[in-house]
Design an enzyme around this catalytic site. Structure first.
Site, PDB file in Angstrom:
ATOM      1  N   HIS A   1       0.823  -1.211   0.000  1.00 38.73           N
ATOM      2  CA  HIS A   1       0.000   0.000   0.000  1.00 38.73           C
ATOM      3  C   HIS A   1       0.857   1.262   0.000  1.00 38.73           C
ATOM      4  O   HIS A   1       0.353   2.345   0.281  1.00 38.73           O
ATOM      5  CB  HIS A   1      -0.903   0.022   1.231  1.00 38.73           C
ATOM      6  CG  HIS A   1      -1.757  -1.191   1.398  1.00 38.73           C
ATOM      7  ND1 HIS A   1      -2.637  -1.590   0.418  1.00 38.73           N
ATOM      8  CD2 HIS A   1      -1.857  -2.099   2.404  1.00 38.73           C
ATOM      9  CE1 HIS A   1      -3.258  -2.699   0.838  1.00 38.73           C
ATOM     10  NE2 HIS A   1      -2.794  -3.026   2.028  1.00 38.73           N
TER      11      HIS A   1
ATOM     12  N   HIS B   1      -7.090  -4.546  -1.162  1.00 35.75           N
ATOM     13  CA  HIS B   1      -6.402  -5.807  -1.452  1.00 35.75           C
ATOM     14  C   HIS B   1      -7.071  -6.507  -2.632  1.00 35.75           C
ATOM     15  O   HIS B   1      -6.837  -7.694  -2.866  1.00 35.75           O
ATOM     16  CB  HIS B   1      -6.435  -6.738  -0.243  1.00 35.75           C
ATOM     17  CG  HIS B   1      -6.008  -6.086   1.020  1.00 35.75           C
ATOM     18  ND1 HIS B   1      -6.894  -5.449   1.862  1.00 35.75           N
ATOM     19  CD2 HIS B   1      -4.787  -5.927   1.566  1.00 35.75           C
ATOM     20  CE1 HIS B   1      -6.226  -4.951   2.893  1.00 35.75           C
ATOM     21  NE2 HIS B   1      -4.953  -5.219   2.733  1.00 35.75           N
TER      22      HIS B   1
END
Lengths: 327, 327
Positions: free
Chosen positions: A56, A215
């Protein structure tokens, strides 16, 4: 799978080392267990720690520095950090005023931070971020997911900690920012987790996933692609429904790229979102546009709104010196 | 083609408007002809203008601000700006000390800036950037291409202009930085120009283009993908051959993403490049890692080295306040 990588096992620690090399006056690396911390530790201040699965970036390691996080604990890609990383980071950066653990709401992260919490002797509290309004429960989550609003929480609470707020004030402020923040995203393509080497999900050449997780978790619906202004409206609708804003309310608008979408498109989204919000009688007081909470190379973007009060504006504007947020 | 877009015609002006909205205290927009300029114009200082095809963001518009560019002129995607954009920008930001036009070496850009130059009444000079060592001539270029080293040139010359250097000093400094700078890139995938709607080039699932240009132009060779450390060595070889550095020479290392490569991989490349350069007896004194000169959503990266002298280090470290470079 086309990636710059030597081995899946080395990617996370070597990348952390590369980040710290590029910011050697600001950051330091603890190799075992792995965490990144401010080179010059705070004195007599609440310490802020966050962490989560890698992939991320710049979240969270790119927000370690003055006025934001004191340490970040990167797990493997899309995998929660181990409790001993978190506990060791807390012991490293604790300056006697307590430690605030900032956790995105995923089952794995909650579990690791809970176990770490049980290992800690110093005062500490946990702040949960769950700003994603797309779905109530998700693949890896009970309750709403924590996504791009995490950057807003980390910035505002980081500024309060830097100014001397105590642990309970930091926690209460963070809860307030989180409650005032709502996000929703859309994906055009899947990311590819290095360990899996294949896309996390399949999506057609003219489809998009509305409400996607960071995700690649499923969102609300699969829709045909459409013009940008219609996509922005699809994202803003649920966000505004969640926040229930009075007319004239002042907002922070954060347009976040998931990693694979060019900046030229993110700035277009910003223009469209700003216009649509103004047409609804809302005021945009602050903006943040860029790739801040990514999903590896996923093409897509999210929109985050935070309903601001005067204290939040002051803390948002306070100086920050980190690799990826700096003013 | 999956993109956030309303219409191909509106993408560039609307995106520029979105950038300026997000930085309303720093930037201003001139809609017709299109350019972005500092809201508070410099007084009694050389003005710096750059521009080029859109699709390389944040280059150049993201570098308008204090200590860097005074104006940026975006053309259509991968298309040179029109001469009247450049001439209008020059008239807007000229503060009586002359205007330096910073041009990446592509035939279209050189032509537009040359025509604009003929339209200008104030003192002005042109600074050509041609840092790409991959190929001597290319699809759109006579001579070497200008790529990611442009950011280094704009930062260092911008700091000199801010400090009061005259037009000839700015031009001489820029020539010196350009001559001390060399870049080379590699692509895993092609970008997709909105107007074309299909990839600029085809590439196999396990191939990479070594020496690719920032518009997807062919490079030196098509090779099978390989581990990151071997790719870094393939890029550093021609760069070091070009620069002919003495042992112990101090360098700026710039790892640049082309838009579609995650930050976790760029930081890995930074670690590997730093190590390989140190093993060759070179010193890395400054780092810049991130997506600075992109090719829309192309997956890939470039490495740029600048051989520093003391003046360049001082100017690199000088304060800069722009959307995408700030310290």
């Amino acid at each position: 799978m086309k990636k710059f990588i030597n081995s899946v096992d080395d990617l996370v620690p070597d990348s952390a080392a590369g980040l710290v090399m590029a910011h050697e006056q600001l950051l330091a690396l603890n190799e075992e267990p792995l965490f990144i911390h401010r080179r010059v530790l705070k004195q007599d201040r609440v310490a802020l720690i966050s962490g989560g699965g890698s992939g991320h970036e710049p979240l969270h390691s790119g927000y370690v520095g003055v006025g934001m996080l004191d340490a970040a604990c990167p797990g493997l890609v899309f995998t929660a950090p181990a409790p001993d990383q978190i506990a060791a980071a807390a012991r490293c950066v604790d300056a006697g005023r307590g430690v605030l653990l900032i956790v995105k709401n995923y089952a794995g992260d909650c579990n690791s931070f809970q176990i770490a919490s049980d290992m800690l002797d110093m005062d500490h509290l946990t702040l949960l971020v769950n700003d994603d309004v797309a779905v109530e429960n998700s693949t890896h989550t009970a309750g709403r997911r924590g996504v791009a609003g995490t950057v807003i929480v980390e910035k505002i609470v980081g500024a309060a900690a830097e100014a001397g707020a105590d642990l309970y004030e930091c926690k209460a402020l963070g809860d307030r920012v989180n409650a005032s923040t709502a996000s929703m995203g859309v994906a055009f393509s899947s990311c590819i987790v290095p360990d899996a080497a294949t896309p996390t999900f399949d999506i057609g050449p003219a489809e998009m996933e509305i409400g996607v997780g960071i995700h690649g978790e499923p969102g609300r619906q699969r829709r045909p692609t459409m013009p940008a202004d219609k996509i922005v409206a699809l994202l803003l609708g649920p966000i505004l429904k969640d926040l229930q804003l009075a007319a004239g309310r002042e907002l922070l608008l954060h347009v976040n790229g998931f990693g694979g979408t060019p900046l030229i498109e993110l700035h277009l989204l910003n223009k469209i979102a700003t216009q649509q919000l103004r047409e609804q009688g809302l005021q945009i007081k602050r903006w943040l546009v860029g790739n801040h909470t990514t999903s590896l190379e996923m093409a897509g973007a999210s929109i985050t709104l935070t309903a601001l009060d005067d204290e939040m504006v002051t803390l948002w504007d306070a100086p920050v010196v980190t690799p990826s947020l700096r003013w």
